[in-house]
Structures are given as C-alpha cells and as structure tokens.
Design a protein around this motif. Structure first.
Motif, PDB file in Angstrom:
ATOM      1  N   ILE A  44      17.190  29.243  62.708  1.00 24.14           N
ATOM      2  CA  ILE A  44      15.934  28.858  64.108  1.00 24.14           C
ATOM      3  C   ILE A  44      15.116  29.686  64.059  1.00 24.14           C
ATOM      4  O   ILE A  44      13.417  29.513  64.104  1.00 24.14           O
ATOM      5  CB  ILE A  44      17.248  28.739  64.985  1.00 24.14           C
ATOM      6  CG1 ILE A  44      18.678  28.113  64.573  1.00 24.14           C
ATOM      7  CG2 ILE A  44      16.015  28.617  65.848  1.00 24.14           C
ATOM      8  CD1 ILE A  44      19.316  28.226  65.878  1.00 24.14           C
ATOM      9  N   TYR A  45      14.772  31.228  63.461  1.00 26.71           N
ATOM     10  CA  TYR A  45      14.112  31.998  63.261  1.00 26.71           C
ATOM     11  C   TYR A  45      12.820  31.425  62.726  1.00 26.71           C
ATOM     12  O   TYR A  45      11.747  31.158  62.701  1.00 26.71           O
ATOM     13  CB  TYR A  45      14.266  32.800  63.104  1.00 26.71           C
ATOM     14  CG  TYR A  45      13.480  34.516  63.696  1.00 26.71           C
ATOM     15  CD1 TYR A  45      13.014  34.791  65.316  1.00 26.71           C
ATOM     16  CD2 TYR A  45      12.320  34.837  63.055  1.00 26.71           C
ATOM     17  CE1 TYR A  45      12.352  35.589  65.246  1.00 26.71           C
ATOM     18  CE2 TYR A  45      11.187  35.545  63.137  1.00 26.71           C
ATOM     19  CZ  TYR A  45      10.682  35.893  64.449  1.00 26.71           C
ATOM     20  OH  TYR A  45      10.262  36.465  64.770  1.00 26.71           O
ATOM     21  N   LEU A  46      13.161  30.720  61.443  1.00 32.32           N
ATOM     22  CA  LEU A  46      11.657  30.399  60.332  1.00 32.32           C
ATOM     23  C   LEU A  46      11.412  29.226  60.680  1.00 32.32           C
ATOM     24  O   LEU A  46      10.124  28.365  60.672  1.00 32.32           O
ATOM     25  CB  LEU A  46      13.223  30.370  59.569  1.00 32.32           C
ATOM     26  CG  LEU A  46      13.375  31.500  58.541  1.00 32.32           C
ATOM     27  CD1 LEU A  46      14.637  31.307  57.069  1.00 32.32           C
ATOM     28  CD2 LEU A  46      12.460  32.478  57.829  1.00 32.32           C
ATOM     29  N   LYS A  47      12.188  28.440  61.705  1.00 35.45           N
ATOM     30  CA  LYS A  47      11.527  27.109  62.173  1.00 35.45           C
ATOM     31  C   LYS A  47      10.951  26.804  62.746  1.00 35.45           C
ATOM     32  O   LYS A  47      10.384  26.242  63.276  1.00 35.45           O
ATOM     33  CB  LYS A  47      12.643  26.104  62.106  1.00 35.45           C
ATOM     34  CG  LYS A  47      12.362  24.826  62.340  1.00 35.45           C
ATOM     35  CD  LYS A  47      13.559  24.146  63.662  1.00 35.45           C
ATOM     36  CE  LYS A  47      14.869  23.728  62.512  1.00 35.45           C
ATOM     37  NZ  LYS A  47      15.958  23.159  63.087  1.00 35.45           N
ATOM     38  N   ALA A  48      11.302  28.365  63.984  1.00 37.09           N
ATOM     39  CA  ALA A  48      10.165  28.380  64.916  1.00 37.09           C
ATOM     40  C   ALA A  48       8.951  29.171  64.960  1.00 37.09           C
ATOM     41  O   ALA A  48       8.178  28.784  65.783  1.00 37.09           O
ATOM     42  CB  ALA A  48      10.764  29.041  66.081  1.00 37.09           C
ATOM     43  N   HIS A  49       9.523  30.401  63.331  1.00 40.18           N
ATOM     44  CA  HIS A  49       7.954  30.724  63.289  1.00 40.18           C
ATOM     45  C   HIS A  49       7.769  30.351  61.115  1.00 40.18           C
ATOM     46  O   HIS A  49       7.995  31.150  60.833  1.00 40.18           O
ATOM     47  CB  HIS A  49       8.649  32.342  63.945  1.00 40.18           C
ATOM     48  CG  HIS A  49       9.142  32.447  65.029  1.00 40.18           C
ATOM     49  ND1 HIS A  49       9.875  32.533  65.566  1.00 40.18           N
ATOM     50  CD2 HIS A  49       8.066  33.790  65.479  1.00 40.18           C
ATOM     51  CE1 HIS A  49       9.814  32.944  65.982  1.00 40.18           C
ATOM     52  NE2 HIS A  49       9.028  33.425  66.659  1.00 40.18           N
ATOM     53  N   GLN A  50       6.897  29.413  61.332  1.00 40.87           N
ATOM     54  CA  GLN A  50       6.038  29.400  60.209  1.00 40.87           C
ATOM     55  C   GLN A  50       5.904  29.571  59.807  1.00 40.87           C
ATOM     56  O   GLN A  50       5.222  29.565  58.229  1.00 40.87           O
ATOM     57  CB  GLN A  50       6.229  27.685  59.908  1.00 40.87           C
ATOM     58  CG  GLN A  50       7.743  26.752  60.325  1.00 40.87           C
ATOM     59  CD  GLN A  50       7.341  25.188  60.406  1.00 40.87           C
ATOM     60  OE1 GLN A  50       6.125  24.609  60.110  1.00 40.87           O
ATOM     61  NE2 GLN A  50       7.746  24.683  60.734  1.00 40.87           N
ATOM     62  N   GLY A  51       4.765  30.408  60.031  1.00 40.52           N
ATOM     63  CA  GLY A  51       3.550  31.115  59.860  1.00 40.52           C
ATOM     64  C   GLY A  51       4.340  32.513  59.132  1.00 40.52           C
ATOM     65  O   GLY A  51       3.200  33.937  58.599  1.00 40.52           O
ATOM     66  N   LEU A  52       5.520  32.954  59.142  1.00 43.78           N
ATOM     67  CA  LEU A  52       5.567  34.362  58.259  1.00 43.78           C
ATOM     68  C   LEU A  52       5.507  34.452  56.963  1.00 43.78           C
ATOM     69  O   LEU A  52       5.769  33.462  56.450  1.00 43.78           O
ATOM     70  CB  LEU A  52       7.278  33.762  58.398  1.00 43.78           C
ATOM     71  CG  LEU A  52       8.250  34.414  60.115  1.00 43.78           C
ATOM     72  CD1 LEU A  52       8.913  34.449  59.675  1.00 43.78           C
ATOM     73  CD2 LEU A  52       7.647  36.059  60.477  1.00 43.78           C
TER      74      LEU A  52
END
Length: 618
Positions: free
Chosen positions: A438-446
């Motif tokens: 979920i975090y990766l989906k919400a923070h795609q600029g990582l």
C-alpha cells in the motif's frame, strides 16, 4: 454589547440589594428592638446593628477590639476576610444572643472557621460555638460519607483556614475509612458456596460497595486528589479507584475534550483550558499501578486529551508507558491518534505510537532480564508472552496499512514503526507485505534504494502461498525481491513434492531447517524458539564439519590424481579416477539405486547441494 453588560450589572446589583434586604428582615426578627444598639459590625458590605455585651461575652476577638478602643467608645467595627461571609456571621451573632439554630453539614465547616476567626472558644465562654461545631463534626459528620463529602464541598471557599483547623483532613480520613469498610462488607456479602461446596466470590455484585463513586465526582479536583490518595493508602480496590477516576473524568472534562469527540477534529476546534489540563494531569497521577484497573480505551482517551491540552511531558510519557504494558488488548481505533501539529504533518500521531511500541518492546526485554538465570526456560513465570507479541504484530501491521496512504508519511517514520518489534514477533509476514505494498502504491516516486529498504523488512519465507503468488507478480517490488520470492516459492514447491513422494525420511534434518524455522509456531515462546534454533545450529555445525572432512578428502584425492597423471598412462589414470570417485560416494547413494532411477537421483542430488550451500552461506 456595552448596553447588554450594563443591564446584567444592574440585575446583579438588584439581586444583591434584595439579598441584603431579606437578610436585614431576618435580622430584625431576632434582634432586640427595645434596646438601642451600641455597635455596628460591617461584614462584606453588610451592616449589623448589635449590642456589645452579648458579643464580647462570647467572642474574644470582638472583646479585644472593644477593649482597645475603650476611650473612644467604638461604635463601628469592620471585619475583613471573615470566613463564610455575612450569612455565617449572622449565625454566630445569633449564638451570642442565645438564639437557637440548627448546625448541619451545610454550615458546620463555616461555623468551625468563624468560631476560630472570632475566637469563640471555651476560654471565653463555656459550651461556646467552637466546641459545639467541633462536637457535631466529630460525632455526626465523620460517621457519614455523604456528609463528609458535603462538608468538603463547603470547605472549598474556606481555604486555607479549614485546612489549618484539620476540618478537611478529618473528613478525608473518614471518607477513606468508610469506603474501605464498605468494600470489605461488600466483599463478605458476595461470598457464596458453589455447587461443589467451595467458597467463592460472586462477580455479579462487584460494585455494590462502590456507591460512593458518584458522591466524590462533585468535589473540586485538589480535594478529590487528596481523597483518592487517602483511599489508595487505606487499600481500596484498584478497580474501584479506576471506576471513580473514569466517572470523575466524565463529569469534569467538557464535551470539547477528545474523550468523547471523534478523532477527526483539529486542535483549533478544541480550546484548552487550565482546568481541563489540571484534571487530566491529576487523573493520570492517580491511576493505579495495577494493569487492567482501567480500560485501555480510557487510557488512550486520556492520552488524546493530554496531547490536545498540551499537558506535561511526564504526564504523556506515563500514559504511553501504561498503554505499552497492555498493548496486546488495544484495537486499531485506539492507535489512530490524530496529529495536532502543523498542517503539513501526518494525519496521525506516528511518533506517539512509536514510543508506545518501544515501551512494549522494552517491557518484554525487562521481563527477560528479570529471569536471566533461567532465561531460556519456557515454563518461567516471567517468560514473555508469544501470544501478546503475535497480537501486537498484527495490530502494528494493520496500523501500518491504515497510515500508509498518507502522502505526508515519510519513509523513515514508516520504517521505525515496522521495525519496532523484535524479529520473532511476526510468525507470518502477510500483513507487513500488504502494508508495504500500500505504501509503494501511494508513494510511487520512491527510489530503488528506498524500495529495497522497505522490502528488507519482509521475510519472504514467512509469506503464505497466496501472498507469495501475489508478490511474485507485483511490479512495484524491486527485481531482487521478486527473485527471492520465486526462489523460496520453488523451494516450497520442491519440498511439498518431496513430501508427497514419501521421501522425507531420507532427508537429513538440516535440509529443511530454513523452511521450518521461518514460520515458528505462534504458540511457542521466544525461549522455546531459541532452544529450537540452538538445536538446528548444532546440527548445521555437524553438517559443516562433515562437508569440511569431505573437502579434505577431495583435496587429498586431487593430489593423488595429479601424481597418477604424471606417472601413469591415460588408461590407468581413468581407471584410478573412477575407482576413487566410487570410494568417496559424495552423493551418498548406492550405484544400484542410481541405476534404477537416474532422473530422480539427479533431481534429489541437485536439491541437496542447493540447500546445503544456502545453509553454509547463512
């Protein structure tokens, strides 16, 4: 606005004048009418036209004032800061005139104080007002808890004189003693015999002796604190103390407080007051040390209020420590504490939750240190509960999934929450994987580096079959993580195939240690897990020793083969080489077995080599 204020002021003046006229009317009813007054006593703006003789015969203070101004024939005396005001002075004057009135719990505190102020003691007259009020306080008031509470309420405006005269302390001691006696009597009344003839306590009548809780809720916070402290010293049940604190908080804290407000409010909506802040800090200081004396959702409510009202750091840390000691019974809604900082901050207070998790982990560590001599004995009474760790790990994973979509949530804060628990807390990593996804989906600029940091938290061996299948096709994961997932899925598949073929008995224990140790049973304590890991470690060391011995044999044979190559022809060399390889039997299977099933032999050999290589690397 000014016109409305003037109107209210005029109404207030009218009420004061009406009160003075009513008091003057009552005063004219009992004062001597046929004898002219020779002294006027002024009290808080009111004037009493009285006679010197009755007053000086009972009051030492008025006697001294009259004696000091004997030459000037004093006719007017002003009594400043008279305790109880004009109404109490009227009762004292009546007593001087010999007019009967009733001493009650509503006026006994005022009478004790004014008798001390006017020096109406036995020194100046027998059976004076002071001794009468003291007798009523000792023989009547201190026998009743309700009357003691009423007297304490009257003492709120009589401080510090009421405290100096020990009116407050005597009432507090009486309340504590009465509550303790009621509790003991209630406990005896709840004793009953079971069908087997054993004596036990009926839990349904648990609060029969706690009827005083409602009475104490009307006290001012400083007096309430002293009463509860005295009760704790007398041994009143922690559950009763906790119930009283909850009731008092509900009565004293306004509806603006977060105890009854939804968590979506902002700090601007809640105007903190000094009174509410004092109430929260006082209640926290009075909380019993015993666990479960108050519900954990009440502790979280106090913590929210402490954050909103900007209570002291010590107050908030105490609440965080108490919550951490029983975090395994908390719910996700409890942990979702709103953030009341700047608008650019996270939606929820992640820092507070992190400190709570640290308290929980430190509690587990301290319990382990307490039994250091038998730290690996699973039956130790101070052994950390694996069940509690498992519950908290699920709670944390759900919390991470809840806060992961927050765009303002920094990676460092997410990492510290996910890594706050010990490694053995999570037996399955499905919840952690879901939160990270979920975090990766919400923070795609990582960046790829940040993604690798996140995925390092996941032990892909502890993923269920469904989660592993999802992770293998998850494009948001780094390529390295996907390869790990595929590798462990292959091992799991090969292991299941081996079990289905009934060949588990031919496999040494060390070959499947990574698979088994990756999913430690939730019913085992950390010490049991540690003992199991030690056994596996010993087995691995033995296997490593065997591998070294075989490697030494190979090296010796290699030297011998080089000599044979130099001395013999090619035919002799090939014959010697095949014989020596047959003697080594590196793969541990007979030639007859290999000849019967060559394909299965090759598959099993590759599996052993891979798994032993992984074990030696780890």
């Amino acid at each position: 606005m000014d016109r409305g204020g003037d109107k209210q002021h005029h109404q207030h003046q009218q009420q004061l004048s009406l009160a003075k006229s009513a008091r003057q009317h009552r005063y004219n009813e009992w004062i001597f009418r046929d004898v002219p007054s020779d002294i006027t006593i002024e009290v808080n703006g009111g004037a009493f036209s009285l006679h010197k003789f009755p007053l000086v015969s009972r009051s030492g203070r008025i006697r001294k004032l009259v004696a000091e101004h004997r030459d000037s024939d004093i006719s007017r005396v002003e009594l400043l800061n008279l305790p109880g005001g004009a109404e109490t002075f009227e009762l004292a004057a009546k007593f001087c005139y010999g007019i009967n009135f009733e001493i009650t719990s509503a006026n006994v505190a005022q009478l004790c104080c004014i008798s001390d102020f006017l020096e109406m003691t036995e020194e100046f007259s027998k059976d004076n007002l002071g001794s009468r009020a003291e007798e009523y306080l000792e023989s009547i008031v201190c026998k009743s808890l309700e009357m003691c509470v009423e007297v304490l309420q009257q003492c709120e405006t009589l401080l510090p004189l009421a405290d100096e005269l020990r009116v407050i302390s005597r009432c507090i001691d009486a309340i504590a003693s009465k509550a303790c006696v009621e509790q003991i009597a209630s406990s005896f009344s709840r004793l009953e015999y079971s069908s087997s003839g054993r004596l036990h306590m009926n839990r349904q009548a648990k609060c029969d002796g706690d009827w005083w809780i409602e009475d104490l809720s009307g006290l001012r916070v400083d007096l309430y604190q002293r009463v509860i402290t005295a009760m704790k010293c007398r041994g009143v049940r922690p559950e009763s103390i906790g119930a009283s604190l909850m009731n008092y908080a509900q009565k004293e804290l306004t509806k603006k407080s977060s105890l009854w407000n939804p968590p979506g409010q902002t700090k601007v909506d809640v105007i903190s007051t000094g009174h509410e802040k004092l109430v929260v800090e006082t209640i926290v200081s009075l909380l019993p040390v015993e666990k479960l004396a108050v519900p954990i959702n009440f502790l979280f409510g106090l913590l929210r209020s402490a954050v909103i009202l900007d209570c002291t750091i010590a107050c908030r840390l105490d609440l965080e420590r108490r919550i951490g000691s029983q975090l395994d019974i908390a719910t996700l809604d409890d942990l979702l504490i709103p953030s009341f900082k700047n608008s650019g901050d996270t939606l929820f207070d992640v820092d507070t939750v992190h400190r709570i998790l640290i308290n929980f982990s430190q509690q587990e560590d301290s319990e382990e240190e307490m039994e250091d001599g038998s730290v690996f004995e699973s039956d130790s009474p101070h052994s950390p509960s694996q069940t509690a760790l498992f519950k908290v790990s699920k709670l944390v994973d759900n919390y991470l999934a809840e806060i992961a979509p927050d765009a303002n949530l920094k990676l460092t804060k997410f990492l510290v929450i996910a890594d706050a628990l010990p490694e053995h807390a999570r037996t399955v990593h499905d919840g952690l994987y879901r939160a990270i996804d979920i975090y990766l989906k919400a923070h795609q600029g990582l960046s790829d580096t940040d993604k690798k940091k996140l995925c390092k938290l996941i032990d892909f061996q502890k993923l269920s079959q469904e989660a592993g299948a999802h992770a293998a096709q998850n494009e948001r994961l780094p390529l390295q993580s996907i390869v790990q997932v595929l590798y462990f899925e292959q091992i799991r598949l090969r292991n299941s195939l081996g079990c289905s073929n009934g060949e588990d008995e031919h496999k040494p224990m060390h070959q499947s240690w990574r698979i088994s140790s990756g999913a430690l049973s939730a019913a085992m304590s950390p010490r049991d897990n540690y003992a199991s890991l030690r056994r596996e470690n010993r087995e691995l060391k033995l296997e490593l020793a065997r591998l070294r011995m075989r490697l030494n044999d190979l090296e010796r044979e290699h030297v011998c083969m080089k000599r044979d190559m130099e001395k013999s022809n090619s035919r002799k060399f090939m014959s010697s080489f095949s014989k020596k390889i047959g003697k080594l039997s590196f793969f541990g299977h007979s030639s007859s077995r290999a000849s019967t099933s060559p394909s299965r032999q090759s598959y099993r050999t590759d599996s052993k080599v891979i798994e032993r290589t992984c074990a030696s690397i780890d």
